[in-house]
Design a protein around this motif. Structure first.
Motif, PDB file in Angstrom:
ATOM      1  N   GLY A 840       8.920  -4.296  -8.384  1.00 46.78           N
ATOM      2  CA  GLY A 840       8.362  -3.615  -7.233  1.00 46.78           C
ATOM      3  C   GLY A 840       6.864  -3.790  -7.074  1.00 46.78           C
ATOM      4  O   GLY A 840       6.299  -3.416  -6.042  1.00 46.78           O
ATOM      5  N   PHE A 841       6.208  -4.378  -8.070  1.00 44.52           N
ATOM      6  CA  PHE A 841       4.760  -4.574  -7.978  1.00 44.52           C
ATOM      7  C   PHE A 841       4.429  -5.797  -7.117  1.00 44.52           C
ATOM      8  O   PHE A 841       5.168  -6.780  -7.083  1.00 44.52           O
ATOM      9  CB  PHE A 841       4.157  -4.762  -9.378  1.00 44.52           C
ATOM     10  N   GLY A 842       3.311  -5.720  -6.443  1.00 40.24           N
ATOM     11  CA  GLY A 842       2.815  -6.842  -5.656  1.00 40.24           C
ATOM     12  C   GLY A 842       1.305  -6.765  -5.546  1.00 40.24           C
ATOM     13  O   GLY A 842       0.678  -5.766  -5.920  1.00 40.24           O
ATOM     14  N   THR A 843       0.726  -7.817  -5.012  1.00 41.30           N
ATOM     15  CA  THR A 843      -0.728  -7.845  -4.884  1.00 41.30           C
ATOM     16  C   THR A 843      -1.127  -8.666  -3.679  1.00 41.30           C
ATOM     17  O   THR A 843      -0.371  -9.515  -3.196  1.00 41.30           O
ATOM     18  CB  THR A 843      -1.377  -8.424  -6.162  1.00 41.30           C
ATOM     19  N   GLN A 844      -2.324  -8.406  -3.211  1.00 44.32           N
ATOM     20  CA  GLN A 844      -2.906  -9.152  -2.103  1.00 44.32           C
ATOM     21  C   GLN A 844      -4.401  -9.250  -2.347  1.00 44.32           C
ATOM     22  O   GLN A 844      -5.030  -8.299  -2.832  1.00 44.32           O
ATOM     23  CB  GLN A 844      -2.644  -8.431  -0.781  1.00 44.32           C
ATOM     24  N   ALA A 845      -4.965 -10.403  -2.045  1.00 45.96           N
ATOM     25  CA  ALA A 845      -6.404 -10.601  -2.234  1.00 45.96           C
ATOM     26  C   ALA A 845      -6.897 -11.584  -1.194  1.00 45.96           C
ATOM     27  O   ALA A 845      -6.181 -12.512  -0.797  1.00 45.96           O
ATOM     28  CB  ALA A 845      -6.699 -11.118  -3.637  1.00 45.96           C
ATOM     29  N   ASN A 846      -8.123 -11.383  -0.744  1.00 49.15           N
ATOM     30  CA  ASN A 846      -8.751 -12.359   0.138  1.00 49.15           C
ATOM     31  C   ASN A 846     -10.261 -12.318  -0.039  1.00 49.15           C
ATOM     32  O   ASN A 846     -10.825 -11.323  -0.504  1.00 49.15           O
ATOM     33  CB  ASN A 846      -8.353 -12.151   1.608  1.00 49.15           C
ATOM     34  N   PHE A 847     -10.893 -13.406   0.339  1.00 52.07           N
ATOM     35  CA  PHE A 847     -12.346 -13.570   0.178  1.00 52.07           C
ATOM     36  C   PHE A 847     -12.871 -14.338   1.382  1.00 52.07           C
ATOM     37  O   PHE A 847     -12.231 -15.284   1.865  1.00 52.07           O
ATOM     38  CB  PHE A 847     -12.650 -14.342  -1.107  1.00 52.07           C
ATOM     39  N   THR A 848     -14.042 -13.927   1.876  1.00 54.46           N
ATOM     40  CA  THR A 848     -14.662 -14.586   3.026  1.00 54.46           C
ATOM     41  C   THR A 848     -16.110 -14.916   2.702  1.00 54.46           C
ATOM     42  O   THR A 848     -16.847 -14.078   2.165  1.00 54.46           O
ATOM     43  CB  THR A 848     -14.616 -13.690   4.269  1.00 54.46           C
ATOM     44  N   PHE A 884      -0.061  -3.032  -4.892  1.00 55.31           N
ATOM     45  CA  PHE A 884       0.892  -2.105  -4.320  1.00 55.31           C
ATOM     46  C   PHE A 884       2.184  -2.094  -5.123  1.00 55.31           C
ATOM     47  O   PHE A 884       2.460  -3.002  -5.919  1.00 55.31           O
ATOM     48  CB  PHE A 884       1.192  -2.416  -2.846  1.00 55.31           C
ATOM     49  N   TYR A 885       2.929  -1.031  -4.912  1.00 56.01           N
ATOM     50  CA  TYR A 885       4.236  -0.888  -5.549  1.00 56.01           C
ATOM     51  C   TYR A 885       5.213  -0.370  -4.510  1.00 56.01           C
ATOM     52  O   TYR A 885       4.903   0.565  -3.757  1.00 56.01           O
ATOM     53  CB  TYR A 885       4.177   0.095  -6.725  1.00 56.01           C
ATOM     54  N   ASP A 886       6.414  -0.992  -4.473  1.00 57.10           N
ATOM     55  CA  ASP A 886       7.430  -0.564  -3.514  1.00 57.10           C
ATOM     56  C   ASP A 886       8.797  -0.817  -4.125  1.00 57.10           C
ATOM     57  O   ASP A 886       9.260  -1.963  -4.205  1.00 57.10           O
ATOM     58  CB  ASP A 886       7.272  -1.323  -2.197  1.00 57.10           C
ATOM     59  N   LYS A 887       9.420   0.250  -4.608  1.00 53.72           N
ATOM     60  CA  LYS A 887      10.733   0.138  -5.233  1.00 53.72           C
ATOM     61  C   LYS A 887      11.445   1.467  -5.093  1.00 53.72           C
ATOM     62  O   LYS A 887      10.879   2.508  -5.452  1.00 53.72           O
ATOM     63  CB  LYS A 887      10.589  -0.225  -6.707  1.00 53.72           C
ATOM     64  N   GLY A 888      12.642   1.425  -4.564  1.00 55.98           N
ATOM     65  CA  GLY A 888      13.360   2.664  -4.368  1.00 55.98           C
ATOM     66  C   GLY A 888      12.611   3.572  -3.417  1.00 55.98           C
ATOM     67  O   GLY A 888      12.032   3.136  -2.419  1.00 55.98           O
TER      68      GLY A 888
END
Length: 978
Positions: A840-848, A884-888
Motif C-alpha cells: 500500500g505504500f507509494g511515493t511521488q517526487a519532482n524537481f524544477t 502515501f499509503y493506501d490499503k484497505g
C-alpha cells in the motif's frame, strides 16, 4: 442501445478511474480500497488522440484527454482491462487518482498536468493555489499563510479559466484570485504548460482551467455532504467548513434531463506575527579636499562609533506586527443539462463565488525612515566583517503604534449556455455563450499614534530582530509596557482609502470539428470567438487627518506581546498601547470615534468619509475577435507519430478613458514679512481617451513520438501573449505646478499605449509509463519573452500659462527581451512488489530548475549600465517529496514542498538599490483518512506542521528585513456520499 444509455455505460466504466483523477499529482491520499494490483500497461502503442475539445465545450468524453469543461473528459488510457469473469476491474483510491492523472498527461495533445478531486467536494490542501504547488514547475505566493497566486515555469502571467471560459476577479487585473474560490466546488484543475491554437490566448506562463461537475457525470442520483472543523493554533480559534452536492438525471418525454446543485461554504482564520528590521543605510563619512565632511551628520555618527574610514550600514529601526484576520468563501454551482436527442446536448450553468477578506492588526515601529538615526555612543555596538550593523542602542527614535483595517469583498457571477451538436459520427459543432460580472469593494484605514522611544536597543544577528525600549530615567527596566496614553498626547493621524471595481464580459464562440478515418489527416478543427469586456475601477488616494490631541481613555487598548508574539519570543516589549482594534474593525465607527480629535476644519470631511475625484476612475473597454484552425495528424510505422499544427489569429481593440488633472500655482496668503506665499490651486480635470488596437498571430505545433507502448517523446513550439493589466493601462495623472521635491517635480501614471507581452517558446518532454500508476518523466523548456513591462522614470515637460516645467514621471513601459529556461524531472509509483500490507505504500517526487533573466531599469552595474536580473517571485530550485499509503480502509499522505530563495523586488527601499530576497522555505503537510463504512469516512489533516518561518533580507543575508510566522492548521472532516 440509446445514446443516453451508452453514455451511462461509458461513464460507469470510467467512474473507477476518473472519480479520484489526478489529485495524487498534488500528493493527496484518498479514502477507498485499492482493489487492483496488476499495474498492467497497454499491450499496444496508444493510437494518436485528438487535442482537447474546443474551448469551453461541455462534452461527455474527449478521447482520453482533458476537456476544458468538466472532468467527464478524463479517460484512463488503461481502462478496459477486464477480470476473468469479463467484468471491469474496479480501481479506487489513490491508484485511481494516479492512473487518471497519468491518462491525462499521457494522452493529451499538449503538456498538461491535472489535479482532480478524488471525492466530491474534496480538492487537496483546501486551497487551489496550495494544491497546484504540488505540480512540477509551479511555485506559489502566500498571503497571510494561504496560497494566493502562482507562477508556471517562472512566469506569473498565467491565464485562469473556469470550464474553459474566462473568469476574473474585478480588481484592475485580468485573472482570478485563486484564494477567492471554495475548492469544494471543483471537480479538478488542469494546467496547460504550452498553448495550442484551440485554447484561449492570454497567458505566456500557462493556463489554469478550473473544472466543475455536471449532472451527466453521474449515472443517476448523487448526494455528497461534508463538514469540517479547522483549528488555527497561533490564533487559537476554530472555524467551520461545509459542502453539499445533490445531482440527479431523468429520462423524460422530451429527452434526458439532469440537474446538479453544489454549495460550498468556508470560514478560515489567520494570525501572522512579524518582526522586522528597517532598511540599512550606508554612513557617508567622506571628506572633501578642504577637509569638510560631505555629510556632517553621517560623519559625526561614524566618528562617535569609531567607524570613520570603515563601511558602516546602520539599520534605521525595528518593528513588530500582529495581524489577525478571517476569510469567508461561499460558492454556488448550478448546472442543468438536457439531451433531447442522441446528437444534441444543451448545458446551462450558473457559478457564483462570494469572497470576504478582513484583518485588523497591531503594528509598532521605532524607526527614522531615510532620516539619520542617532546612536547612544556610550553603549556597545557590533558589526559583521562587512560593516553591517548587528547590535546597539539608539536614542530618541520616533515611534508609531498603528491599528489598521483592511477588507475586501469580491463577488463573481458566471452565466453560461452551451450547445453541442453531432449531426454525424465525424462532425461536431459546438456553440457557447457566457456573461460574467464581477465586483470588488475594499477599504484600508490606519490609525496612527505617534510618540518617541527614548532608548531603543536592537540586535539583528542572524535570527529574529529584538526590540528593547526603555526610558532614560530607568534604562535597567528590561522591556516594560509602552502603555502610557500620555505618550501619544500629540502627533499621529488617520489614513483612509476606499476602492470599488466592476468588471463585465460577454463572450460568444462557435467551434467545428471534423474527423477523418484511416488517413494521415485525423481531423480539422476551426472556430471563431468574440468578447466584449469592460473594467471600471475607482480607487481613492489616501486621505490624511491629523490628530490634534490625546484620545479619550476608552479609545486606547493595550496589547500584550512579550511571551505571546512570535510563539513566546522574549525580545519585544511586554505590551504597547494602541487605538482600540475593536473600533477599527468597524470602518464607519472608526471615523465617528476620531472626529472629535481632529482639526475642526477636517471633522465633517472625516465623518463623510473619503470620496472619489475624477482621476480616481480608470475605465477600460476591450473587444477581441479571434479565429483559429487546427489540423491533427498521425502516422504509423516503426515509430508512430501524432500531433497537431495550428494558428490562432487575435485582433484586440482597447478603449481607455481617464483624466489629466492640473493644479496651477496660486497665492494663498502672505508670510509674517508680508511676502506672498504660494500653494496649489484647485485641480482642473481634462478628459483623456486613448484608442489602440493590435493583431497577433499565434502559431503552435505539437508532436508526440511513441517509441514503445511505454516510452514517448513530445516536442512543441508555440507563440503566446499576455495583455497588460488594466491598472498598467490607467492613463490618469495629476500635475501640480507647486510641487518640487528635493528640487524635482515628480508624478506617477500608467500607460494606455502598452503593448502585450509575447513569448516564443519551445518544449520537450520524455515520458516513461511502466505501469498503470507508475511513471518517470523529464522535460525542458525555453521561453523568450518580448516586451517585459517595467516602471521607468523619465523627464516630461508640462506647461502652466507661460511657464514650462520638467517633471520626472514614472510610468510602465515595455522593455527588452527576457529569457526563461529550465527543466523538470519527476516520477511516482506504488511499491506493488512488496508483500501484503506493505504494497500500500507509494511515493511521488519532482524537481524544477528555472533560470531567468529580464531587464531592470533600476538595476545598474558600477559603470551605470543596465543589468539583467532574475524575475521577481521566482525560485531557481523547487521540489516536492510525497509519501502515501493506501490499503484497505486506511489512506495517509505526508507532503513536503520546498523552494529556494527568490527576488521579492529588484529594488528595495533603503537597500542601496539592491534587490530584496525571500529566503528558502519548506513546508510539511499531512493527512490521514479512515473509511468507516462504504459511504462514510473521517479525515484528519494538518498544514504547516513544521511551523515554517519565512524570512526576507535586504540584498545580502546579513541585512535581515522580516521574520514571519503563521498558523499551523489542524482539520477534522466527516464525509458522507451516496
Amino acid at each position: 442501445m440509446t445514446g443516453s444509455t451508452a453514455a451511462r455505460g461509458s461513464r460507469a466504466n470510467l467512474k473507477a478511474t476518473a472519480s479520484l483523477a489526478a489529485l495524487l499529482m498534488a500528493g493527496w491520499a484518498a479514502p477507498g480500497l485499492a482493489q487492483d494490483q496488476s499495474g498492467t500497461a497497454p499491450t499496444q502503442a496508444p493510437s494518436p488522440t485528438p487535442a482537447p475539445s474546443p474551448e469551453g465545450q461541455d462534452s461527455s468524453t474527449v478521447n482520453a484527454t482533458t476537456a476544458p469543461s468538466g472532468d467527464q473528459g478524463v479517460v484512463d488510457p488503461n481502462s478496459g482491462n477486464s477480470d476473468a469473469s469479463g467484468g471491469d476491474v474496479v480501481v479506487t483510491g489513490v491508484r485511481a487518482s494516479l492512473s487518471s492523472a497519468q491518462g491525462i498527461k499521457r494522452n493529451a495533445d499538449q503538456i498538461v498536468d491535472s489535479i482532480v478531486a478524488e471525492d466530491i467536494g474534496k480538492l487537496p490542501d483546501r486551497n487551489v493555489a496550495e494544491a497546484l504547488q504540488r505540480i512540477t514547475g509551479i511555485q506559489i505566493q502566500r498571503n497571510f499563510g494561504e496560497g494566493s497566486s502562482i507562477a508556471i515555469r517562472g512566469l506569473s502571467q498565467v491565464r485562469t479559466e473556469i470550464n474553459g471560459r474566462d473568469v476574473f476577479t474585478a480588481n484592475n487585473g485580468r485573472t482570478l484570485s485563486l484564494e477567492d474560490v471554495p475548492s469544494e466546488l471543483l471537480a479538478g484543475v488542469d494546467v496547460y504548460k504550452n498553448p495550442a491554437a484551440n485554447l484561449i490566448e492570454g497567458g505566456i506562463g500557462g493556463l489554469v482551467n478550473l473544472r466543475t461537475r455536471k449532472p451527466f457525470d453521474f449515472d443517476g442520483f448523487k448526494l455528497s455532504a461534508s463538514g469540517s472543523a479547522n483549528y488555527y493554533d497561533l490564533y487559537d480559534t476554530t472555524k467551520p467548513q461545509a459542502n453539499l452536492l445533490v445531482s440527479d438525471r431523468w429520462d423524460t418525454g422530451i429527452g434526458e434531463i439532469g440537474l446538479l446543485v453544489d454549495l460550498a461554504y468556508q470560514q478560515t482564520a489567520f494570525r501572522q506575527d512579524q518582526i522586522s528590521s528597517q532598511p540599512f543605510y550606508l554612513l557617508n563619512d567622506t571628506v572633501g579636499a578642504n577637509g569638510t565632511p560631505a555629510n556632517p551628520t553621517d560623519y559625526a555618527t561614524a566618528q562617535g562609533l569609531n567607524r570613520v574610514g570603515k563601511p558602516t550600514y546602520l539599520s534605521h529601526g525595528v518593528g513588530i506586527g500582529q495581524y489577525l484576520g478571517d476569510r469567508r468563501r461561499f460558492g454556488v454551482d448550478a448546472a442543468l443539462q438536457w439531451r433531447p436527442t442522441d446528437t444534441l446536448d444543451l448545458t446551462a450553468e450558473y457559478i457564483r463565488s462570494d469572497y470576504k477578506f478582513r484583518y485588523g492588526d497591531y503594528s509598532y515601529f521605532a524607526y527614522t525612515g531615510d532620516n539619520p538615526i542617532t546612536p547612544d555612543f556610550n553603549q556597545p555596538f557590533t558589526y559583521d566583517k562587512d560593516g553591517n550593523f548587528r547590535s546597539g542602542t539608539f536614542v530618541n527614535v520616533p515611534t508609531n503604534a498603528n491599528t489598521s483595517l483592511e477588507q475586501r469583498k469580491s463577488v463573481t457571477s458566471d452565466y453560461s449556455l452551451n450547445a453541442k451538436w453531432r449531426p454525424t459520427d465525424r462532425l461536431t459543432v459546438n456553440g457557447d455563450f457566457q456573461y460574467i460580472r464581477g465586483t470588488t469593494d475594499g477599504q484600508r484605514s490606519i490609525v496612527i499614534l505617534a510618540s518617541t522611544a527614548e532608548r531603543l536597543n536592537t540586535a539583528v544577528g542572524n535570527g529574529v530582530p529584538t526590540m528593547i525600549i526603555t526610558p532614560d530615567n530607568n534604562p535597567a527596566n528590561g522591556n516594560g509596557l509602552v502603555d502610557d496614553p500620555a505618550n501619544y498626547a500629540s502627533g499621529g493621524g488617520y489614513l483612509d482609502h476606499i476602492e470599488h471595481s466592476v468588471g463585465t464580459e460577454y463572450a460568444g464562440r462557435l467551434d467545428v470539428d471534423y474527423k477523418f478515418d484511416n488517413s494521415f489527416l485525423r481531423s480539422i478543427a476551426a472556430g471563431v470567438r468574440y468578447t466584449d469586456r469592460s473594467a471600471v475601477t475607482d480607487s481613492s488616494t489616501y486621505a490624511y487627518y491629523g490628530l490634534t490631541r490625546a484620545l479619550s481613555p476608552d479609545l486606547y487598548q493595550t496589547r500584550l506581546f512579550r511571551g505571546d508574539l512570535y510563539r513566546g519570543f522574549q525580545g519585544v516589549p511586554d505590551g504597547v498601547t494602541f487605538f482600540n482594534r475593536d473600533v477599527v474593525l468597524d470602518y464607519d465607527a472608526t471615523r465617528q470615534a476620531l472626529a472629535p480629535f481632529v482639526d475642526p476644519s477636517q471633522q465633517q470631511a472625516l465623518l463623510n468619509g473619503v470620496g472619489y475625484v475624477p482621476s480616481d476612475r480608470n475605465t477600460q473597454g476591450e473587444k477581441t475577435y479571434t479565429a483559429y484552425g487546427v489540423v491533427r495528424f498521425g502516422t504509423s510505422g516503426a515509430v508512430p507519430i501524432d500531433g497537431n499544427i495550428g494558428v490562432r489569429a487575435v485582433k484586440t481593440k482597447v478603449n481607455t478613458s481617464g483624466f489629466i488633472g492640473s493644479s496651477a500655482q496660486v497665492q494663498t496668503g502672505v508670510d509674517t514679512a508680508g511676502q506672498p506665499v504660494f500653494g496649489n490651486g484647485p485641480i482642473v480635470y481634462n478628459a483623456l481617451t486613448v484608442d489602440s488596437n493590435y493583431t497577433k498571430f499565434l502559431p503552435s505545433v505539437n508532436l508526440n513520438f511513441h517509441f514503445t507502448n511505454k516510452l514517448q517523446l513530445r516536442l512543441a513550439a508555440s507563440k503566446a501573449l499576455t495583455r497588460p493589466g488594466f491598472d498598467q493601462l490607467n492613463p490618469n495623472i495629476i500635475i501640480y505646478e507647486n510641487n518640487p521635491t528635493n528640487g524635482q517635480r515628480t508624478a506617477t501614471t500608467g500607460n494606455a499605449n502598452l503593448r502585450p507581452l509575447t513569448a516564443d517558446q519551445a518544449d520537450v518532454s520524455l515520458e516513461y509509463y511502466f505501469s498503470r500508476t507508475s511513471s518517470v518523466y523529464a522535460a525542458g523548456f525555453y521561453k523568450k519573452v518580448d516586451g517585459f513591462i517595467a516602471n521607468v522614470t523619465a523627464p516630461e515637460t508640462y506647461t502652466f500659462g507661460t511657464n514650462s516645467y520638467t517633471y520626472q514621471v514614472t510610468r510602465p513601459l515595455n522593455g527588452d527581451n527576457g529569457k526563461i529556461k529550465g527543466f523538470e524531472v519527476g516520477g511516482n509509483t506504488f511499491f506493488d512488489f512488496l508483500p501484503g500490507w506493505l504494497s500500500g505504500f507509494g511515493t511521488q517526487a519532482n524537481f524544477t530548475y528555472v533560470d531567468s533573466k529580464a531587464p531592470s531599469p533600476d538595476a545598474q552595474d558600477t559603470t551605470g549600465a543596465q543589468l539583467t536580473v532574475p524575475l521577481e517571485q521566482l525560485s531557481k530550485y523547487s521540489y516536492n517529496l510525497i509519501g502515501f499509503y493506501d490499503k484497505g480502509p486506511l489512506s495517509a499522505r505526508v507532503a513536503y514542498n520546498w523552494r529556494s530563495k527568490y527576488v521579492v523586488t529588484t529594488r528595495g527601499n533603503g537597500s542601496g538599490n539592491l534587490p530584496i530576497f525571500n529566503d528558502a522555505r519548506g513546508q510539511l503537510d499531512a493527512s490521514i483518512t479512515y473509511t468507516i463504512a462504504p459511504h462514510f469516512a473521517m479525515t484528519v489533516d494538518g498544514t504547516n506542521l513544521t511551523n515554517t518561518e519565512n524570512r526576507t533580507y535586504y540584498g545580502v543575508a546579513n541585512r535581515p528585513q522580516s521574520s514571519v510566522l503563521n498558523d499551523r492548521r489542524i482539520s477534522v472532516t466527516a464525509r458522507l456520499t451516496y
